[in-house]
Design a protein around this motif. Structure first.
Motif, mmCIF file in Angstrom:
data_model
loop_
_atom_site.group_PDB
_atom_site.id
_atom_site.type_symbol
_atom_site.label_atom_id
_atom_site.label_comp_id
_atom_site.label_asym_id
_atom_site.label_seq_id
_atom_site.Cartn_x
_atom_site.Cartn_y
_atom_site.Cartn_z
ATOM 1 N N VAL A 170 2.744 -5.721 -0.113
ATOM 2 C CA VAL A 170 2.490 -4.559 -0.974
ATOM 3 C C VAL A 170 1.336 -4.813 -1.949
ATOM 4 O O VAL A 170 0.652 -3.877 -2.374
ATOM 5 N N HIS A 171 1.085 -6.079 -2.270
ATOM 6 C CA HIS A 171 -0.029 -6.362 -3.195
ATOM 7 C C HIS A 171 -1.377 -6.015 -2.565
ATOM 8 O O HIS A 171 -2.293 -5.572 -3.244
ATOM 9 N N ASP A 172 -1.490 -6.225 -1.249
ATOM 10 C CA ASP A 172 -2.726 -5.829 -0.559
ATOM 11 C C ASP A 172 -2.880 -4.304 -0.564
ATOM 12 O O ASP A 172 -3.993 -3.786 -0.688
ATOM 13 N N LEU A 173 -1.755 -3.605 -0.430
ATOM 14 C CA LEU A 173 -1.803 -2.133 -0.439
ATOM 15 C C LEU A 173 -2.199 -1.632 -1.827
ATOM 16 O O LEU A 173 -2.999 -0.703 -1.966
ATOM 17 N N ILE A 174 -1.645 -2.267 -2.868
ATOM 18 C CA ILE A 174 -1.964 -1.873 -4.244
ATOM 19 C C ILE A 174 -3.456 -2.096 -4.517
ATOM 20 O O ILE A 174 -4.138 -1.220 -5.059
ATOM 21 N N GLU A 175 -3.969 -3.246 -4.076
ATOM 22 C CA GLU A 175 -5.397 -3.526 -4.302
ATOM 23 C C GLU A 175 -6.287 -2.507 -3.588
ATOM 24 O O GLU A 175 -7.287 -2.037 -4.121
ATOM 25 N N ASP A 176 -5.889 -2.147 -2.362
ATOM 26 C CA ASP A 176 -6.680 -1.181 -1.589
ATOM 27 C C ASP A 176 -6.708 0.179 -2.304
ATOM 28 O O ASP A 176 -7.773 0.784 -2.475
ATOM 29 N N LEU A 177 -5.542 0.640 -2.752
ATOM 30 C CA LEU A 177 -5.496 1.942 -3.424
ATOM 31 C C LEU A 177 -6.151 1.898 -4.796
ATOM 32 O O LEU A 177 -6.789 2.871 -5.218
ATOM 33 N N ASP A 178 -5.998 0.783 -5.474
ATOM 34 C CA ASP A 178 -6.595 0.627 -6.799
ATOM 35 C C ASP A 178 -8.113 0.848 -6.703
ATOM 36 O O ASP A 178 -8.707 1.623 -7.461
ATOM 37 N N ARG A 179 -8.736 0.184 -5.705
ATOM 38 C CA ARG A 179 -10.181 0.303 -5.536
ATOM 39 C C ARG A 179 -10.571 1.720 -5.120
ATOM 40 O O ARG A 179 -11.526 2.303 -5.627
ATOM 41 N N ALA A 180 -9.776 2.306 -4.189
ATOM 42 C CA ALA A 180 -10.092 3.650 -3.703
ATOM 43 C C ALA A 180 -9.951 4.696 -4.812
ATOM 44 O O ALA A 180 -10.784 5.586 -4.947
ATOM 45 N N LEU A 181 -8.923 4.547 -5.648
ATOM 46 C CA LEU A 181 -8.734 5.483 -6.764
ATOM 47 C C LEU A 181 -9.903 5.370 -7.744
ATOM 48 O O LEU A 181 -10.400 6.379 -8.253
ATOM 49 N N GLY A 182 -10.354 4.134 -7.974
ATOM 50 C CA GLY A 182 -11.482 3.900 -8.879
ATOM 51 C C GLY A 182 -12.717 4.662 -8.417
ATOM 52 O O GLY A 182 -13.439 5.255 -9.227
ATOM 53 N N GLY A 223 4.580 3.358 -5.331
ATOM 54 C CA GLY A 223 4.757 4.586 -6.112
ATOM 55 C C GLY A 223 4.739 4.301 -7.606
ATOM 56 O O GLY A 223 4.123 5.035 -8.385
ATOM 57 N N ARG A 224 5.393 3.207 -7.999
ATOM 58 C CA ARG A 224 5.420 2.840 -9.433
ATOM 59 C C ARG A 224 4.015 2.478 -9.923
ATOM 60 O O ARG A 224 3.638 2.795 -11.044
ATOM 61 N N PHE A 225 3.240 1.838 -9.057
ATOM 62 C CA PHE A 225 1.858 1.515 -9.422
ATOM 63 C C PHE A 225 1.028 2.793 -9.577
ATOM 64 O O PHE A 225 0.246 2.939 -10.520
ATOM 65 N N LEU A 226 1.215 3.724 -8.645
ATOM 66 C CA LEU A 226 0.360 4.923 -8.632
ATOM 67 C C LEU A 226 0.708 5.919 -9.728
ATOM 68 O O LEU A 226 -0.170 6.620 -10.233
ATOM 69 N N GLN A 246 10.210 -1.018 4.148
ATOM 70 C CA GLN A 246 9.158 -0.024 3.903
ATOM 71 C C GLN A 246 9.504 0.840 2.686
ATOM 72 O O GLN A 246 8.623 1.224 1.916
ATOM 73 N N SER A 247 10.814 1.146 2.509
ATOM 74 C CA SER A 247 11.224 1.911 1.319
ATOM 75 C C SER A 247 10.936 1.117 0.050
ATOM 76 O O SER A 247 10.460 1.671 -0.950
ATOM 77 N N ALA A 248 11.228 -0.186 0.089
ATOM 78 C CA ALA A 248 10.985 -1.030 -1.095
ATOM 79 C C ALA A 248 9.483 -1.092 -1.400
ATOM 80 O O ALA A 248 9.069 -0.972 -2.556
ATOM 81 N N ASN A 249 8.669 -1.249 -0.355
ATOM 82 C CA ASN A 249 7.213 -1.252 -0.552
ATOM 83 C C ASN A 249 6.739 0.093 -1.112
ATOM 84 O O ASN A 249 5.867 0.145 -1.987
ATOM 85 N N ALA A 250 7.321 1.197 -0.585
ATOM 86 C CA ALA A 250 6.899 2.530 -1.031
ATOM 87 C C ALA A 250 7.261 2.765 -2.494
ATOM 88 O O ALA A 250 6.533 3.431 -3.232
ATOM 89 N N LEU A 251 8.382 2.193 -2.916
ATOM 90 C CA LEU A 251 8.788 2.353 -4.307
ATOM 91 C C LEU A 251 7.841 1.571 -5.228
ATOM 92 O O LEU A 251 7.406 2.079 -6.269
ATOM 93 N N GLU A 252 7.485 0.370 -4.795
ATOM 94 C CA GLU A 252 6.585 -0.447 -5.618
ATOM 95 C C GLU A 252 5.193 0.203 -5.705
ATOM 96 O O GLU A 252 4.595 0.270 -6.786
#
Ligand SMILES: *Cc1c(COP(=O)(O)O)cnc(C)c1O
Length: 395
Positions: free
Chosen positions: A379-391, A276-279, A268-274
């Motif tokens: 984590v790629h699914d999480l990134i896609e979800d946040l990417d769309r929500a941020l948009g 975080g780097r995206f965000l 979970q820490s590794a996912n959170a770091l990835e």
């Protein structure tokens, strides 16, 4: 199990094997003892146990085998002399503070803290004549400046909920020890899998085991760890007579959770770091101790094995924060943390709503702050979800 053997085990082994007491059936998984009382072969046996002259169970407010297995496992993981489990994290914090302070004492506490921990310091302790001082816990000099002749306890969490303030554990614990002050560290955000405050001089480590320790959002649980003497002489008289005990069923669930804690905390820490780097390049302000932009990144990386699954970021306003939350398809809107599911919440309107706007501003819980617990999904699914929500919120 012989303590000399279990103490040689490395942390991940302790989390799987520590405190396993097998019954005469030799079960592999820990047995669940759903019993409030015990029976005795003769009257002298129970008399000896009540007199403290013989070991053995007497009543589940005092001891229970399943709960004792969990306590032994957590104490081993923490490197503590002993541990006692409580019904929730807040039962643990309340017991850890109230068992050792009296009217006329003084407590110094971190301003950045979980809302209910702040309620204990701001409202409960003063009602019983205990003075309290809040400090900006990441500014070392404030701890020393707050000490008075009657200071008994330093109370802090690190990383803190939800602003991710990082306290220099070794510095604050050394300072406390030099002044005869007891340190109580709330280690819920990291757990012993990622950070062991006792190795850095903490006297007492208190937990919400509801979070990463259970790790699957099932039960409330808490724990207090300390030296054997402190637990027996200071905590136990309070706990045995006030009864904030953990149910054996919930203890059993947390025992199962601890078997996978090391794996979950690191992944979970590794996912959170990835994530975080995206965000970071997308949002106005990032609060993540694993990223170099955090003011205490180096300290966090010195005292933690990994930065943990929880971080926060600021999107300027409550409206934008709500727009992002409402646009999520995978990540749930939830104020829990430590879960294997990714969860996001708006602290100002949930976990820190009760403390009022002024206290929130002082501790940095802004209207645009969002806190995320990163789970075990890809984590790629999480990134896609946040990417769309941020948009949708214009980021
Ligand atoms: C959740 C939490 C608590 C309270 O724990 P409960 O199990 O909900 O009672 C205390 N401190 C911190 C840092 C927490 O995150």
């Amino acid at each position: 199990m012989d303590r000399a053997i279990t103490r040689k085990w490395r942390p991940a082994t302790r989390a799987v094997r520590g405190g396993t007491w097998r019954s005469e059936h030799g079960e592999t998984s820990e047995a669940l003892f759903l019993t409030s009382g015990y029976t005795y072969d003769d009257a002298q046996t129970v008399a000896d146990r009540f007199a403290g002259e013989a070991s053995g169970m007497t009543y589940s407010r005092l001891q229970n085998p399943t709960v004792a297995m969990l306590e032994e496992r957590i104490a081993l993981m923490e490197g503590a002399g002993a541990c006692r489990a409580q019904a929730s994290g807040m039962a643990a914090m309340t017991a850890a503070l109230l068992c050792q302070v009296s009217a006329g004492d003084h407590v110094v506490a971190a301003r950045a803290a979980f809302g209910s921990c702040r309620w204990l310091v701001d409202h409960l302790l003063p009602r019983f004549g205990i003075e309290t001082t809040l400090v900006d816990s990441a500014i070392d000099a404030q701890w020393e400046a707050a000490i008075r002749p009657n200071t008994r306890v330093f109370f802090f969490e690190t990383p803190a909920n939800p602003t991710l303030d990082v306290v220099d554990i070794a510095f604050v614990c050394d300072l406390a020890r030099a002044h005869g002050i007891t340190t109580v560290v709330d280690n819920a955000f990291a757990t012993a899998a990622l950070q062991r405050p006792m190795e850095m001089g903490a006297d007492v480590v208190a937990y919400s085991a509801t979070k990463l320790m259970d790790g699957q959002g099932r039960v409330l649980a808490g724990a207090v760890c300390g030296s054997e003497q402190w637990i027996n002489e200071v905590l136990l008289p309070f706990q045995r007579n006030t009864g904030p005990n953990l149910s054996p069923f919930n203890a059993w669930v947390v025992l199962k959770g601890l078997e996978t804690l090391d794996l979950r905390a690191r992944k979970q820490s590794a996912n959170a770091l990835e994530l975080g780097r995206f965000l970071e390049p997308r949002v106005p302000r990032m609060l993540h101790p694993g990223l170099p932009s955090h003011p205490r990144h180096e300290l966090a990386m010195r005292q933690m094995d990994a930065a943990g699954p929880i971080f926060a970021f600021d999107v300027e306003s409550r409206e934008k924060a709500f727009t992002i939350l409402d646009a999520l398809e995978l990540i749930d809107i939830s104020n829990n943390i430590g879960d294997a599911r990714s969860l996001m919440c708006h602290p100002a309107s949930t976990t820190h709503a009760n403390m009022g706007a002024e206290a929130r501003t002082e501790m940095g819980v802004t209207e645009g702050l969002l806190r995320i617990n990163v789970g075990l999904e890809d984590v790629h699914d999480l990134i896609e979800d946040l990417d769309r929500a941020l948009g949708k919120a214009g980021f």
